[in-house]
Design a protein around this motif. Structure first.
Motif, PDB file in Angstrom:
ATOM      1  N   LEU A 119      46.898  27.009 -48.299  1.00 21.27           N
ATOM      2  CA  LEU A 119      46.429  25.992 -49.387  1.00 21.27           C
ATOM      3  C   LEU A 119      46.324  24.615 -47.960  1.00 21.27           C
ATOM      4  O   LEU A 119      46.999  24.663 -46.753  1.00 21.27           O
ATOM      5  N   PRO A 120      45.040  24.056 -47.965  1.00 23.49           N
ATOM      6  CA  PRO A 120      44.833  23.379 -47.052  1.00 23.49           C
ATOM      7  C   PRO A 120      44.813  22.220 -47.271  1.00 23.49           C
ATOM      8  O   PRO A 120      44.598  21.185 -45.938  1.00 23.49           O
ATOM      9  N   ILE A 121      46.177  21.623 -47.841  1.00 25.55           N
ATOM     10  CA  ILE A 121      46.405  20.202 -47.055  1.00 25.55           C
ATOM     11  C   ILE A 121      46.950  21.199 -46.023  1.00 25.55           C
ATOM     12  O   ILE A 121      47.836  21.131 -45.871  1.00 25.55           O
ATOM     13  N   SER A 122      47.040  19.775 -44.512  1.00 24.60           N
ATOM     14  CA  SER A 122      47.916  19.174 -43.443  1.00 24.60           C
ATOM     15  C   SER A 122      48.350  18.447 -42.633  1.00 24.60           C
ATOM     16  O   SER A 122      47.000  17.512 -42.585  1.00 24.60           O
ATOM     17  N   LEU A 123      49.143  17.772 -42.828  1.00 23.90           N
ATOM     18  CA  LEU A 123      49.747  17.230 -42.184  1.00 23.90           C
ATOM     19  C   LEU A 123      50.447  16.948 -41.201  1.00 23.90           C
ATOM     20  O   LEU A 123      51.026  17.667 -41.130  1.00 23.90           O
ATOM     21  N   ALA A 124      51.004  16.001 -40.242  1.00 25.00           N
ATOM     22  CA  ALA A 124      51.930  15.937 -39.046  1.00 25.00           C
ATOM     23  C   ALA A 124      53.289  15.912 -39.652  1.00 25.00           C
ATOM     24  O   ALA A 124      54.275  17.131 -39.147  1.00 25.00           O
TER      25      ALA A 124
END
Length: 462
Positions: free
Chosen positions: A130-135
């Motif tokens: 799942l390529p959503i990546s955030l801090a």
């Protein structure tokens, strides 16, 4: 009326579904940056879409406004109530399940309150990404990510959250449940209604579930940190990397030397390469072999022609995590340096170097002594241009200085954090009247009584 509403909500949600004590509501009443304190009437915590619909119907009957809230990690105050004491916070925390993972169809279905990291892990267990990546992925929720159309570090390759939403379930202002939770890659039948709820911050409807697009998990990943002489050199490096590595590039981050000075001074974090004025963090992934060799060749070319001055490639996953820690802790170092005015802006990618020069000149002339901490996602044109205030600096005036420069480059005052209540006035000021008029017509059509997240994206009276 308030007592009647609370009684009706308690009956619908049960003892664990409603919070009414002020001390227990405190965490729901203020944003992550603690800039927008509020005072809710109560906090409703439904455990299903049906219960969300019941909450919305009860609030509609009582004329009460609703503020949807996920992980409450936003930076624009979009998920907190006002100070009136009359708004109901609708927390999706209890709706926290991954509903299904399809590794062949490359989809994941989840509740709106599912933590992003939980969804990522579920995809990984199925051998997918799942390529959503955030801090904030350890506390941000799927519904919040969708409602704000969040970005993150992988937008360069995979797009914003909007690009990964295949289906969606939402509750309208009158309690109607709209089930658009299709798993289809191709669906050209009529209006794409799910788009009404993506990036609109709960002002047109409350997201309760979604189907997200997955991608094959790369077998080979490369992470590199390089120092470059200037933002223009970083842009040249991006062009070189795109030529040599193609669409394997998932992240291309630009960080100033001052950003790294903050890390050294306040967090004892030191980059593994010599000091420089600017740094680039590059990550690429592929399923086929040969990625590392191609990346090494590209970086060698960059070092030879002076586009890059120094660099290191992570040898292990732990080393890659250490490089990413530098990027992810910049905001922490900034917070320890002093109060800052944050600007989540975007301009055309090719214009980033010129924008930085123009913005620096504007700050130097209009706010002498202010310190600029510039970093962000060069690969998609999103720069976090944060200005650390000194004595006598006017934050509002600095906002105007920066946003005036953004306007000169036909950019956006919000690239990934949303409008919330923080940027409402600026949005009205910066966008064309026809665009704002259309937004108001949509709001009135879907929320005629203006009860869904009032004061967010558009002024409260609209």
């Amino acid at each position: 009326m308030s007592a009647d509403l609370i009684a009706r909500l308690a009956a619908a949600l049960g003892p664990s579904g409603l919070v009414v004590e002020e001390a227990d509501m405190a965490a729901f009443a203020i944003d992550w940056r603690r800039l927008f304190p509020g005072r809710p009437l109560c906090v409703a915590r439904p455990a299903s879409t049906a219960e969300v619909a019941q909450v919305v119907q009860a609030c509609a009957a009582a004329g009460a406004s609703i503020v949807p809230q996920g992980g409450n990690t936003g930076l624009a105050g979009g998920a907190v109530p006002d100070a009136s004491g009359g708004q109901v916070v609708l927390s999706l925390q209890r709706m926290n399940k991954v509903r299904a993972v399809d590794p062949v169809g490359l989809t994941l279905a989840a509740d709106a309150g599912c933590i992003l990291k939980v969804a990522q892990d579920a995809a990984a267990e199925a051998g997918r990404l799942l390529p959503i990546s955030l801090a904030a992925e350890g506390s941000a929720t799927i519904g919040g990510v969708i409602s704000t159309n969040a970005g993150g570090v992988n937008v360069l390759r995979y797009g914003m959250a909007r690009a990964l939403v295949l289906g969606l379930e939402a509750v309208l202002a009158d309690g109607t449940v709209v089930d658009l939770n299709r798993r289809l890659r191709k669906d050209n039948a009529g209006y794409d209604l799910k788009q009404l709820f993506i990036g609109t911050e709960g002002t047109l409807g409350i997201v309760t579930g979604a189907v997200l697009r997955l991608v094959p998990r790369p077998r080979h990943t490369i992470t590199a940190l390089l120092s470059v002489p200037s933002p223009q050199a970083a842009l040249d490096l991006l062009a070189l990397a795109q030529e040599e590595l193609g669409d394997t590039i998932s992240a291309f981050e630009l960080m100033s030397g001052f950003s790294f000075d903050l890390l050294r001074r306040h967090l004892a974090l030191t980059p593994p390469i010599a000091s420089g004025d600017w740094f680039v963090l590059l990550e690429a992934g592929a399923s086929l072999s040969g990625l590392r060799e191609a990346a090494e060749a590209a970086l060698a070319t960059a070092l030879e022609n002076g586009t890059a001055l120094d660099g290191v490639i992570a040898e292990t996953g732990a080393q890659a995590a250490q490089l990413w820690a530098l990027r992810e802790h910049i905001t922490d170092g900034e917070a320890r340096e002093g109060k800052s005015m944050k600007h989540d802006v975007s301009v055309p990618i090719a214009d980033v170097p010129a924008f930085l020069d123009a913005a620096d000149a504007a700050i130097a002339a209009g706010a002498p002594g202010a310190l600029v901490n510039a970093f962000g996602h060069l690969g998609d044109g999103n720069i976090h241009y944060n200005v650390i205030l000194g004595p006598g600096h006017d934050g509002a005036a600095i906002n105007t200085l920066v946003h005036d420069v953004v306007a000169r480059f036909a950019g956006s005052i919000s690239a990934e954090h949303g409008i919330g209540q923080y940027r409402v006035d600026e949005l009205i000021h910066r966008r064309a009247p026809q665009e704002i008029a259309l937004a108001r017509r949509l709001k009135r059509a879907l929320d005629p009584d203006l009860r869904l997240n009032p004061g967010k994206v558009l002024p409260a009276q609209e």
